[in-house]
Design a protein around this motif. Structure first.
Motif, PDB file in Angstrom:
ATOM      1  N   ALA A  77      48.736  47.295  34.508  1.00 31.87           N
ATOM      2  CA  ALA A  77      49.275  47.860  35.748  1.00 31.87           C
ATOM      3  C   ALA A  77      49.739  49.298  35.572  1.00 31.87           C
ATOM      4  O   ALA A  77      49.927  50.012  36.560  1.00 31.87           O
ATOM      5  CB  ALA A  77      50.426  46.997  36.261  1.00 31.87           C
ATOM      6  N   GLY A  78      49.941  49.721  34.305  1.00 32.26           N
ATOM      7  CA  GLY A  78      50.324  51.116  34.071  1.00 32.26           C
ATOM      8  C   GLY A  78      51.622  51.325  33.325  1.00 32.26           C
ATOM      9  O   GLY A  78      52.188  52.425  33.350  1.00 32.26           O
ATOM     10  N   ILE A  79      52.101  50.300  32.619  1.00 29.77           N
ATOM     11  CA  ILE A  79      53.327  50.418  31.828  1.00 29.77           C
ATOM     12  C   ILE A  79      52.954  50.379  30.353  1.00 29.77           C
ATOM     13  O   ILE A  79      52.425  49.376  29.861  1.00 29.77           O
ATOM     14  CB  ILE A  79      54.322  49.286  32.159  1.00 29.77           C
ATOM     15  CG1 ILE A  79      54.746  49.365  33.620  1.00 29.77           C
ATOM     16  CG2 ILE A  79      55.543  49.359  31.248  1.00 29.77           C
ATOM     17  CD1 ILE A  79      55.683  48.250  34.055  1.00 29.77           C
ATOM     18  N   ALA A  80      53.227  51.465  29.642  1.00 30.31           N
ATOM     19  CA  ALA A  80      52.919  51.546  28.217  1.00 30.31           C
ATOM     20  C   ALA A  80      54.210  51.507  27.412  1.00 30.31           C
ATOM     21  O   ALA A  80      55.167  52.212  27.724  1.00 30.31           O
ATOM     22  CB  ALA A  80      52.143  52.823  27.901  1.00 30.31           C
ATOM     23  N   HIS A  81      54.226  50.705  26.369  1.00 31.60           N
ATOM     24  CA  HIS A  81      55.428  50.464  25.564  1.00 31.60           C
ATOM     25  C   HIS A  81      55.168  50.926  24.135  1.00 31.60           C
ATOM     26  O   HIS A  81      54.228  50.456  23.486  1.00 31.60           O
ATOM     27  CB  HIS A  81      55.744  48.966  25.596  1.00 31.60           C
ATOM     28  CG  HIS A  81      56.966  48.571  24.836  1.00 31.60           C
ATOM     29  ND1 HIS A  81      57.154  47.292  24.343  1.00 31.60           N
ATOM     30  CD2 HIS A  81      58.069  49.269  24.472  1.00 31.60           C
ATOM     31  CE1 HIS A  81      58.315  47.226  23.731  1.00 31.60           C
ATOM     32  NE2 HIS A  81      58.884  48.408  23.795  1.00 31.60           N
ATOM     33  N   VAL A  82      56.008  51.856  23.655  1.00 28.92           N
ATOM     34  CA  VAL A  82      55.975  52.262  22.248  1.00 28.92           C
ATOM     35  C   VAL A  82      57.163  51.581  21.583  1.00 28.92           C
ATOM     36  O   VAL A  82      58.305  52.017  21.737  1.00 28.92           O
ATOM     37  CB  VAL A  82      56.064  53.784  22.084  1.00 28.92           C
ATOM     38  CG1 VAL A  82      55.993  54.164  20.605  1.00 28.92           C
ATOM     39  CG2 VAL A  82      54.944  54.478  22.863  1.00 28.92           C
ATOM     40  N   ILE A 156      54.018  55.043  33.460  1.00 30.96           N
ATOM     41  CA  ILE A 156      55.336  55.188  32.848  1.00 30.96           C
ATOM     42  C   ILE A 156      55.239  54.837  31.375  1.00 30.96           C
ATOM     43  O   ILE A 156      54.489  53.936  30.988  1.00 30.96           O
ATOM     44  CB  ILE A 156      56.390  54.303  33.553  1.00 30.96           C
ATOM     45  CG1 ILE A 156      57.799  54.593  33.010  1.00 30.96           C
ATOM     46  CG2 ILE A 156      56.051  52.832  33.462  1.00 30.96           C
ATOM     47  CD1 ILE A 156      58.909  53.952  33.819  1.00 30.96           C
ATOM     48  N   LEU A 157      55.985  55.563  30.567  1.00 26.23           N
ATOM     49  CA  LEU A 157      55.996  55.375  29.125  1.00 26.23           C
ATOM     50  C   LEU A 157      57.381  54.879  28.716  1.00 26.23           C
ATOM     51  O   LEU A 157      58.388  55.535  29.001  1.00 26.23           O
ATOM     52  CB  LEU A 157      55.678  56.705  28.436  1.00 26.23           C
ATOM     53  CG  LEU A 157      55.425  56.732  26.934  1.00 26.23           C
ATOM     54  CD1 LEU A 157      54.201  55.888  26.576  1.00 26.23           C
ATOM     55  CD2 LEU A 157      55.215  58.181  26.465  1.00 26.23           C
ATOM     56  N   MET A 186      54.503  62.918  33.201  1.00 28.67           N
ATOM     57  CA  MET A 186      54.729  61.559  32.721  1.00 28.67           C
ATOM     58  C   MET A 186      56.171  61.116  32.981  1.00 28.67           C
ATOM     59  O   MET A 186      57.118  61.824  32.648  1.00 28.67           O
ATOM     60  CB  MET A 186      54.432  61.466  31.215  1.00 28.67           C
ATOM     61  CG  MET A 186      54.638  60.089  30.604  1.00 28.67           C
ATOM     62  SD  MET A 186      53.547  58.830  31.303  1.00 28.67           S
ATOM     63  CE  MET A 186      51.947  59.463  30.756  1.00 28.67           C
ATOM     64  N   THR A 187      56.327  59.945  33.572  1.00 28.99           N
ATOM     65  CA  THR A 187      57.633  59.327  33.761  1.00 28.99           C
ATOM     66  C   THR A 187      57.984  58.565  32.492  1.00 28.99           C
ATOM     67  O   THR A 187      57.139  57.862  31.929  1.00 28.99           O
ATOM     68  CB  THR A 187      57.612  58.367  34.960  1.00 28.99           C
ATOM     69  OG1 THR A 187      57.167  59.079  36.117  1.00 28.99           O
ATOM     70  CG2 THR A 187      58.997  57.782  35.217  1.00 28.99           C
TER      71      THR A 187
END
Length: 234
Positions: A77-82, A156-157, A186-187
């Motif tokens: 959906a567009g949520i990337a998690h580091v 979003i990151l 980038m948010t």
């Protein structure tokens, strides 16, 4: 409309409650930081957003309730998690790690374009392109972890402790890159124990203690708060 909104979110590890009804809002184009001590619930908040822990309450992303979604659906959906600790694939090369970040992208030309864009922010990775991730320095691995997340072209990151274990000069470099990413649109939701650095680059901030939000305000207001200074900046 906010890009990401948490309403009365609770999180649980089995019978242990880690979050106690937190409310957080992130608007498009912001850097929002979540600060607090170890064990306060910072990482759990990000895991809740990504569907990695049992939650109650409501998590909205682009107006959609994603609370019950599976982690892969949330990522798509567009949520990337580091995540904390980078979690790169140590035996894979930089090239292979980046390609793993774009696992859902079928267009090879687009994958190549995204890798080239990652090199704009992280030129060191271009020098290490065929090197195994596990043989690189901590700072280089953190760059790779962020670049891998960007391969998804997220909306979003979510960054979890990006400065952890890094030398001061590399901490400055990572925070400069975070600002560059934000300036490009980038948010970012930033979890960070280094409260000073986080509040210096953020637009707004939240303070979490034992699973509850105890303060929220513009970042510069929190930075000048006696309570925040005594607890996190002394």
């Amino acid at each position: 409309m906010s890009l990401l909104q948490l309403n009365k979110v609770e999180a649980f590890y089995g019978g242990i409650q880690a979050l106690r009804g937190i409310d957080i809002t992130v608007h498009q184009g912001e850097i929002v930081t979540l600060i607090g001590s170890n064990g306060a619930g910072k990482s759990t908040t990000l895991k809740s957003i990504c569907g990695q822990v049992q939650t109650k309450g409501e998590i909205l992303f682009e107006g959609k309730n994603i609370t019950s979604w599976q982690p892969h659906q949330i990522a798509m959906a567009g949520i990337a998690h580091v995540p904390e600790g980078r979690r790169i694939f140590p035996r894979l090369t930089v090239k292979e790690n980046l390609e793993m970040g774009a696992f859902s992208v079928k267009d090879k030309k687009q994958v190549k374009q995204r890798i080239e864009q990652a090199f704009v922010y992280f030129p060191r990775l271009k020098e290490r392109y065929h090197q195994a991730g596990g043989t690189m320095s901590g700072g280089e691995q953190q760059m790779l972890a962020i670049a891998r997340a960007l391969m998804m072209n997220p909306d979003i990151l979510l960054l979890d402790e990006p400065s952890m274990g890094l030398a001061p000069v590399l901490v400055d470099q990572i925070f400069d890159i975070i600002q560059e990413l934000n300036a490009a649109g980038m948010t970012i939701l930033l979890v960070e124990q280094n409260a000073y650095h986080a509040l210096k680059i953020a637009h707004r901030g939240y303070v979490i203690q034992t699973g509850e939000i105890v303060m929220q305000d513009y970042a510069d207001v929190l930075l000048s708060s006696n309570e925040v200074q005594e607890a996190y900046l002394a």
